[in-house]
Scaffold this motif. Structure first.
Motif, PDB file in Angstrom:
ATOM      1  N   SER A 207       0.872  -1.170   0.000  1.00 56.74           N
ATOM      2  CA  SER A 207       0.000   0.000   0.000  1.00 56.74           C
ATOM      3  C   SER A 207       0.912   1.224   0.000  1.00 56.74           C
ATOM      4  N   VAL A 208       0.318   2.393   0.065  1.00 58.40           N
ATOM      5  CA  VAL A 208       1.117   3.610   0.099  1.00 58.40           C
ATOM      6  C   VAL A 208       0.919   4.290   1.447  1.00 58.40           C
ATOM      7  N   ASP A 209       2.036   4.586   2.122  1.00 56.64           N
ATOM      8  CA  ASP A 209       2.016   5.286   3.417  1.00 56.64           C
ATOM      9  C   ASP A 209       1.551   6.723   3.233  1.00 56.64           C
ATOM     10  N   GLU A 210       1.279   7.367   4.363  1.00 51.17           N
ATOM     11  CA  GLU A 210       0.869   8.772   4.356  1.00 51.17           C
ATOM     12  C   GLU A 210       1.929   9.681   3.741  1.00 51.17           C
ATOM     13  N   ASP A 211       3.211   9.248   3.755  1.00 52.45           N
ATOM     14  CA  ASP A 211       4.269  10.072   3.163  1.00 52.45           C
ATOM     15  C   ASP A 211       4.655   9.620   1.753  1.00 52.45           C
ATOM     16  N   GLY A 212       3.863   8.750   1.162  1.00 51.31           N
ATOM     17  CA  GLY A 212       4.079   8.334  -0.221  1.00 51.31           C
ATOM     18  C   GLY A 212       5.014   7.152  -0.412  1.00 51.31           C
TER      19      GLY A 212
END
Length: 169
Positions: free
Chosen positions: A73-78
């Motif tokens: 998935s993609v974290d909050e910081d990309g």
């Protein structure tokens, strides 16, 4: 003579096989830490189904059997977050985990334009740490999980060639 293992995107119908595989594959981690409350063992089937619908989930198949799985998935910081990499115990030690890791990195770079990848594993999980370091990951920190396990957080930059390919493709 034998069948080869293929890696592909998981489908909703794979949920139960992934669930059972995850439970089986993470038993050795739980034993290593003397902690059977680790998240892969306590995750509900409904939660796994939500991940299947939302995240990149890849499976390794031997015929019709799911023998490996990984989530991205993609974290909050990309950053591309990689989680719950597991391989059936009878197939561990043959490079399937590394293949799944490369495949999820490629999928995250291509579909989510992740420029770097992040994952974590238990501090005592030497075989996992060895595989991740061999794949180019470096420790960037640590934390204690809600279940009390000391984790190592590792990151790596996406390969320039993969980024170039994604731009030119």
């Amino acid at each position: 003579m034998g069948m080869s293992v293929t890696i592909s995107s998981a489908v909703a119908e794979d949920a139960e096989q992934i669930f059972k595989l995850q439970y089986l594959a993470f038993q050795s981690e739980a034993a290593l830490y003397g902690n059977y409350r680790i998240q892969p063992l306590t995750q509900s089937l409904d939660s796994l189904r939500e991940e299947l619908a939302r995240d990149i989930v890849l499976v390794a198949r031997l015929g019709d059997e799911v023998v490996g799985a990984v989530r991205g998935s993609v974290d909050e910081d990309g950053a591309g977050a990689i989680a719950k990499l597991c391989v059936h115990p009878r197939l561990q030690g043959h490079g399937l985990g590394a293949r799944l890791l490369r495949a999820v990195e490629e999928a995250l770079a291509e579909r989510a334009q992740a420029a770097r990848f992040r994952l974590h594993t238990g501090r005592k999980s030497e075989s996992n740490l060895r595989m991740y370091r061999k794949a180019g990951y470096v420790a960037v920190g640590g934390r204690t999980a809600s279940d009390g396990v000391e984790l190592v957080i590792l990151e790596k930059e996406a390969a320039k060639e993969a980024a170039d390919y994604a731009v030119s493709a």
